[in-house]
Write an enzyme that holds these catalytic residues in place. Sequence first.
Site, mmCIF file in Angstrom:
data_model
loop_
_atom_site.group_PDB
_atom_site.id
_atom_site.type_symbol
_atom_site.label_atom_id
_atom_site.label_comp_id
_atom_site.label_asym_id
_atom_site.label_seq_id
_atom_site.Cartn_x
_atom_site.Cartn_y
_atom_site.Cartn_z
ATOM 1 N N THR A 50 2.764 -0.813 -8.268
ATOM 2 C CA THR A 50 3.951 -1.511 -8.858
ATOM 3 C C THR A 50 4.070 -1.391 -10.467
ATOM 4 O O THR A 50 5.056 -1.517 -10.970
ATOM 5 C CB THR A 50 3.167 -3.132 -8.776
ATOM 6 N N SER A 96 -0.239 1.853 -3.397
ATOM 7 C CA SER A 96 -1.574 2.119 -3.330
ATOM 8 C C SER A 96 -2.234 2.262 -1.766
ATOM 9 O O SER A 96 -3.347 2.785 -1.422
ATOM 10 C CB SER A 96 -2.505 1.359 -4.150
ATOM 11 N N THR A 129 -2.311 -2.128 -7.270
ATOM 12 C CA THR A 129 -3.315 -2.959 -7.151
ATOM 13 C C THR A 129 -3.876 -3.197 -5.768
ATOM 14 O O THR A 129 -5.130 -3.516 -5.645
ATOM 15 C CB THR A 129 -2.931 -4.375 -7.764
ATOM 16 N N ASP A 130 -3.134 -2.842 -4.835
ATOM 17 C CA ASP A 130 -3.647 -3.318 -3.292
ATOM 18 C C ASP A 130 -5.024 -2.697 -2.935
ATOM 19 O O ASP A 130 -5.895 -3.384 -2.288
ATOM 20 C CB ASP A 130 -2.498 -2.837 -2.411
HETATM 21 N N1 ASP Z 1 1.996 -2.572 -3.472
HETATM 22 C C1 ASP Z 1 1.539 -2.363 -4.582
HETATM 23 C C2 ASP Z 1 0.460 -1.126 -4.798
HETATM 24 O O1 ASP Z 1 0.886 -0.132 -4.824
HETATM 25 C C3 ASP Z 1 1.007 -3.583 -5.133
HETATM 26 C C4 ASP Z 1 0.638 -3.383 -6.648
HETATM 27 O O2 ASP Z 1 0.592 -2.214 -7.202
HETATM 28 O O3 ASP Z 1 0.531 -4.469 -7.316
HETATM 29 O O4 ASP Z 1 -0.594 -1.423 -4.399
#
Ligand code: ASP
Length: 365
Positions: A50, A96, A129-130
Amino acid sequence: MLSFKLVLSFVIAATASPILHLSQLLPRQDIETPINGSLPNVTIFATGGTIASQGTSNTQTTGYSVGLGVQQLVDAVPEILSFANIRGYQVSNVDSGSVNQTISLKLARLINEELARDDISGVVITHGTDTLEETAFFLDLTINSTKPVVVVGAMRPATALSADGPLNLYQAVTLAASPNAVGRGAMISLNDRIGSAFYTTKNNANSLDTFFSTEAGQLGFFINQVPYFYYEPAVPIGKTHFDLSGADSLPLIDILYAHQDMDPELFNSTVEHGASGIVLAGVGAGGMSRVAAAAAEAVYNATAIPMVASHRSPDGFVPADEDAFIVASGFLNPQKARILLQLAIQAGYDNDDIKNLFARGYPSP
Ligand code: ASP
């Protein structure tokens, strides 16, 4: 002005490409002639997420897509260049959920090589973050340096009102450049908090304030963008270093999620599909139904495939049962237990070694 000029070299690396060494990467400007010799040198490894995403409006905070490169991430916070010389590498550009062992292994190699340089103070990894905690934990166990390794992301895309990425990145670079951050292992830094990669986990799918290590606590925090720590550097109990030199793949480990009416056949299917080990996200402190436990034990007796019991609750401890075929994960959640088991199998540990490895992480009575 020369001192504010950004030095970024890009490495476009396909996610499925073989492991790269720095020496094999595309030519880049050499840091032997730093832009400002009085500033620390920090390298950013960008992987996507993100923090590197754009929506179609500034109010869109779901359904956006990844696409910004490392240069654009730094362009959003040029203030960074007043306190650090930055170089950037585009390792991947994916959500991620799609980070895989090819990317993790590549990151570990690149970071080990980068931190071996005397002129590098620390590194930052930008990440979705995931699964951020998985990469952070993996790096914590495989980076052979006391220099700061800071994994950072954002919960709002770069185009959002009040996007959190720029300030998170600013703080992460501050942390990577800080002598006070040396010797603390890989750190997760978001939303003014600094956590150990060992225990920190994502607690909320949507909220900005999502990364916590509830029982073990935070390592530190930022005030006015300056990192402060609660404690002197310390090493989590049971932390073991794994040397990945020579590894170009890692064994497949599956996580099975326990619940009411869990299908006992899952253990067998997982092994038939090639898993080298199984982690259970168990009910309570590593439990599952009697039927499922009997099926798991039968598969273990037939294959000797290592199995680790963790907890599906966000926090807690799975105590060891000396006579059990299944190894207790201790404090490690399923996603971290999976990585530790993967590294152990890759390193050639047998089942007794694996049991002892996890036991090192149990608290002393
Ligand atoms: N879908 C995103 C990821 O790549 C979510 C994020 O980064 O907060 O994990």
